[in-house]
Design a protein around this motif. Structure first.
Motif, PDB file in Angstrom:
ATOM      1  N   PHE A  61       0.837  -1.214   0.000  1.00 34.87           N
ATOM      2  CA  PHE A  61       0.000   0.000   0.000  1.00 34.87           C
ATOM      3  C   PHE A  61       0.867   1.257   0.000  1.00 34.87           C
ATOM      4  O   PHE A  61       0.651   2.183  -0.779  1.00 34.87           O
ATOM      5  CB  PHE A  61      -0.926  -0.013   1.221  1.00 34.87           C
ATOM      6  CG  PHE A  61      -1.673   1.284   1.418  1.00 34.87           C
ATOM      7  CD1 PHE A  61      -2.700   1.634   0.548  1.00 34.87           C
ATOM      8  CD2 PHE A  61      -1.342   2.155   2.454  1.00 34.87           C
ATOM      9  CE1 PHE A  61      -3.386   2.826   0.717  1.00 34.87           C
ATOM     10  CE2 PHE A  61      -2.023   3.343   2.616  1.00 34.87           C
ATOM     11  CZ  PHE A  61      -3.044   3.682   1.749  1.00 34.87           C
ATOM     12  N   VAL A  62       1.897   1.258   0.863  1.00 39.89           N
ATOM     13  CA  VAL A  62       2.727   2.456   0.993  1.00 39.89           C
ATOM     14  C   VAL A  62       3.531   2.711  -0.286  1.00 39.89           C
ATOM     15  O   VAL A  62       3.504   3.808  -0.837  1.00 39.89           O
ATOM     16  CB  VAL A  62       3.678   2.336   2.209  1.00 39.89           C
ATOM     17  CG1 VAL A  62       4.736   3.429   2.177  1.00 39.89           C
ATOM     18  CG2 VAL A  62       2.879   2.402   3.498  1.00 39.89           C
ATOM     19  N   ARG A  64       3.172   1.610  -3.293  1.00 36.83           N
ATOM     20  CA  ARG A  64       2.439   1.865  -4.535  1.00 36.83           C
ATOM     21  C   ARG A  64       1.740   3.211  -4.473  1.00 36.83           C
ATOM     22  O   ARG A  64       1.376   3.775  -5.495  1.00 36.83           O
ATOM     23  CB  ARG A  64       1.394   0.764  -4.790  1.00 36.83           C
ATOM     24  CG  ARG A  64       2.017  -0.496  -5.301  1.00 36.83           C
ATOM     25  CD  ARG A  64       1.092  -1.275  -6.161  1.00 36.83           C
ATOM     26  NE  ARG A  64      -0.228  -1.457  -5.546  1.00 36.83           N
ATOM     27  CZ  ARG A  64      -1.160  -2.219  -6.066  1.00 36.83           C
ATOM     28  NH1 ARG A  64      -0.935  -2.862  -7.178  1.00 36.83           N
ATOM     29  NH2 ARG A  64      -2.318  -2.338  -5.480  1.00 36.83           N
ATOM     30  N   GLY A  65       1.529   3.720  -3.273  1.00 39.59           N
ATOM     31  CA  GLY A  65       0.743   4.942  -3.135  1.00 39.59           C
ATOM     32  C   GLY A  65       1.554   6.226  -3.161  1.00 39.59           C
ATOM     33  O   GLY A  65       1.026   7.284  -3.485  1.00 39.59           O
ATOM     34  N   VAL A  66       2.846   6.138  -2.814  1.00 39.79           N
ATOM     35  CA  VAL A  66       3.669   7.353  -2.773  1.00 39.79           C
ATOM     36  C   VAL A  66       4.336   7.549  -4.138  1.00 39.79           C
ATOM     37  O   VAL A  66       4.906   6.615  -4.680  1.00 39.79           O
ATOM     38  CB  VAL A  66       4.736   7.247  -1.665  1.00 39.79           C
ATOM     39  CG1 VAL A  66       5.615   8.483  -1.655  1.00 39.79           C
ATOM     40  CG2 VAL A  66       4.081   7.054  -0.316  1.00 39.79           C
ATOM     41  N   PRO A  67       4.257   8.755  -4.707  1.00 39.51           N
ATOM     42  CA  PRO A  67       4.888   8.991  -6.009  1.00 39.51           C
ATOM     43  C   PRO A  67       6.383   8.726  -5.959  1.00 39.51           C
ATOM     44  O   PRO A  67       7.032   8.998  -4.939  1.00 39.51           O
ATOM     45  CB  PRO A  67       4.624  10.467  -6.276  1.00 39.51           C
ATOM     46  CG  PRO A  67       3.485  10.836  -5.415  1.00 39.51           C
ATOM     47  CD  PRO A  67       3.563   9.947  -4.226  1.00 39.51           C
ATOM     48  N   ILE A  70       8.608  11.619  -4.856  1.00 38.63           N
ATOM     49  CA  ILE A  70       8.704  11.853  -3.411  1.00 38.63           C
ATOM     50  C   ILE A  70       9.644  10.836  -2.772  1.00 38.63           C
ATOM     51  O   ILE A  70      10.459  11.178  -1.906  1.00 38.63           O
ATOM     52  CB  ILE A  70       7.301  11.786  -2.762  1.00 38.63           C
ATOM     53  CG1 ILE A  70       6.401  12.902  -3.305  1.00 38.63           C
ATOM     54  CG2 ILE A  70       7.384  11.873  -1.248  1.00 38.63           C
ATOM     55  CD1 ILE A  70       6.771  14.278  -2.832  1.00 38.63           C
TER      56      ILE A  70
ATOM     57  N   LYS B 165      -0.391  10.238  -8.787  1.00 39.81           N
ATOM     58  CA  LYS B 165       1.032  10.125  -8.457  1.00 39.81           C
ATOM     59  C   LYS B 165       1.903  10.768  -9.532  1.00 39.81           C
ATOM     60  O   LYS B 165       2.874  11.451  -9.227  1.00 39.81           O
ATOM     61  CB  LYS B 165       1.410   8.652  -8.290  1.00 39.81           C
ATOM     62  CG  LYS B 165       0.861   8.062  -7.023  1.00 39.81           C
ATOM     63  CD  LYS B 165       1.319   6.650  -6.842  1.00 39.81           C
ATOM     64  CE  LYS B 165       0.690   5.756  -7.875  1.00 39.81           C
ATOM     65  NZ  LYS B 165       1.321   4.440  -7.933  1.00 39.81           N
ATOM     66  N   LEU B 204      -0.601   9.305   0.412  1.00 39.71           N
ATOM     67  CA  LEU B 204      -1.281   8.062   0.785  1.00 39.71           C
ATOM     68  C   LEU B 204      -2.727   8.342   1.163  1.00 39.71           C
ATOM     69  O   LEU B 204      -3.632   7.591   0.791  1.00 39.71           O
ATOM     70  CB  LEU B 204      -0.549   7.386   1.947  1.00 39.71           C
ATOM     71  CG  LEU B 204       0.752   6.672   1.581  1.00 39.71           C
ATOM     72  CD1 LEU B 204       1.367   6.026   2.813  1.00 39.71           C
ATOM     73  CD2 LEU B 204       0.489   5.611   0.520  1.00 39.71           C
TER      74      LEU B 204
END
Lengths: 236, 225
Positions: A61-62, A64-67, A70, B165, B204
């Protein structure tokens, strides 16, 4: 404004050639390390208890979710501020070079996607085949390496191709932490020649060709490995 | 933590722009994707060829290159156009350049999704439309498009999360969305680790909330059948 003088310099073409090597290295390394990490995540998800599964789920989750941008900033600008890391093995191995930071970040990001993909592949292997392997007396590890993993791998082959393409494209972002890849090297020269556009056009064209080549190879390998009536048939 | 606290309203503005950028460009992408998908399956060879070229071009181009190309390219084109008239143009607005770049790039991704679903679209539906005397355009607008949108909803939802994203790259041309505001705050507080961790958390949350909304939307769609 729009002259193509930069194309006549050998420095530009060396940057392109060099960048091709760096992009290839970034892609291959983060696919290999990402596949290993992703395989571990998938096994955690598939065979682990509730706690282990939860860990794998949170990781996926983490990351895949953070660009990616970043994540790159976090590891390149953020982590070196953690003083107690200084002198550690991780510091020396990863944080001392932009290239290795890029490989590391691409790997942890890629592992999240590959982990989900491999889990899907493991799930797609019919239970009957695994039971048959157990019936002939194979041990659990043997079943995994001789039956489960190979069949799962075959069913995700097409997806591996598109994942490789995604990594090639994503690796262009590592130019923001000064990696001189196919994107970074030539565009830095573009700044010197006050011509940002020409390098982008040339490099963009090369990316398009690379991606078409990867597509071609994936299709060829896929055709060779898919036999009628095997697991591939479930992959609709 | 106390050091970065005064910047939270600035941060939220950035987060709002991240969400706004994607929310504005996603419908354009979906519309573009629909048109291209119809072109790709159309019997007209030039249209099909153009669609295939568009799809393959943006399948290969990294998003970061498309954003830079649109930004620098439009600047140069605008300057060249304005030169004969002796006008000075201040340059392209980065937010608009990012909006255009994201829309074009994700239009190709949406086109692939729609094209895949068109491939499995039941012939019977269009034939039924023909049987009751609908024109081709009517069949498309009243039968194919609504059903296509419905079946493609999960894939489109995922595409929206990807766009959220990828829109972080707009920061590189100076759009003050979440990533850009984070870099600014990191620079002025000299706390890059804390700032990027907070930004990661914000992304998130945005993804999780969007994912939740998407899930509810899908459930509602299932029920409406």
């Amino acid at each position: 404004m729009l002259n193509f003088a930069i194309l006549e310099t050998s420095a530009f073409w060396w940057a392109v050639l060099n960048g091709l090597g760096v992009t290839a290295a970034l892609t291959v390394l983060s696919m290999i390390f990402g596949f290993i990490t992703g395989g571990i995540l998938a096994s955690m998800n598939f065979y682990g208890g509730p706690g282990v599964r939860m860990g794998a789920k949170i990781y996926i989750f983490v990351f895949r979710g953070v660009p990616l941008l970043i994540l790159l900033y976090l590891f390149y600008y953020g982590l070196p501020r953690v003083t107690w890391l200084r002198g550690s093995y991780f510091w020396d191995l990863i944080l001392t070079s932009p290239f290795r930071t890029a490989v590391f970040v691409l790997t942890i990001n890629n592992a999240a996607y590959l982990g989900e993909m491999i889990r899907g592949g493991l799930r797609m292997v019919p239970a009957g085949l695994l039971e048959a392997a157990a019936a002939v007396g194979m041990t659990k590890t043997r079943i995994f390496f001789r039956v489960h993993a190979p069949l799962a791998l075959r069913s995700i082959l097409g997806n591996l191709g598109s994942e490789t393409i995604a990594v090639v494209k994503a690796s262009a972002i590592t130019s923001v932490i000064t990696v001189r890849d196919l994107m970074g090297g030539p565009t830095v020269l573009g700044k010197v020649y006050l011509d940002p556009l020409t390098p982008l056009l040339v490099v963009g064209l090369i990316y398009v060709v690379i991606v078409q080549l990867i597509d071609l190879v994936t299709r060829m390998v896929g055709r060779r490995l898919s036999h009628p009536g095997t697991v591939q048939a479930h992959h609709v | 933590m106390e050091v970065v606290a005064p910047y939270f309203s600035f941060w939220l503005k950035g987060a709002a722009l991240t969400l706004g950028l994607s929310a504005a460009s996603f419908p354009i992408s979906a519309f573009l994707g629909l048109i291209v998908a119809f072109a790709a399956v159309s019997p007209s060879r030039p249209a099909a060829l153009a669609a295939a070229m568009y799809i393959n071009l943006f399948r290969g181009l990294p998003e970061i290159i498309v954003i830079f190309l649109i930004f620098y390219g439009s600047n140069i084109v605008l300057t060249m156009l304005a030169q004969p008239f002796g006008i000075q143009i201040g340059g392209t607005n980065p937010a608009i350049a990012a909006l255009i770049a994201l829309s074009i790039q994700f239009g190709s991704y949406a086109a692939v999704i729609f094209k895949d679903w068109m491939g499995v679209f039941p012939r019977g539906y269009t034939e039924a439309g023909l049987a009751i005397g609908m024109t081709r355009l009517q069949i498309r607008r009243r039968i194919v498009v609504p059903l296509l949108l419905r079946s493609a909803t999960p894939a489109l939802g995922n595409l929206f999360l990807v766009m959220l994203k990828i829109s972080a790259l707009a920061s590189l041309i100076g759009v003050e969305e979440l990533s850009r505001t984070t870099s600014i705050i990191a620079g002025s507080t000299r706390e890059p680790l804390v700032c990027y961790l907070i930004a990661a958390g914000m992304y998130l949350v945005i993804s999780a909330v969007s994912g939740f909304v998407q899930h509810r939307f899908e459930v509602a769609m299932e029920r409406s059948i």
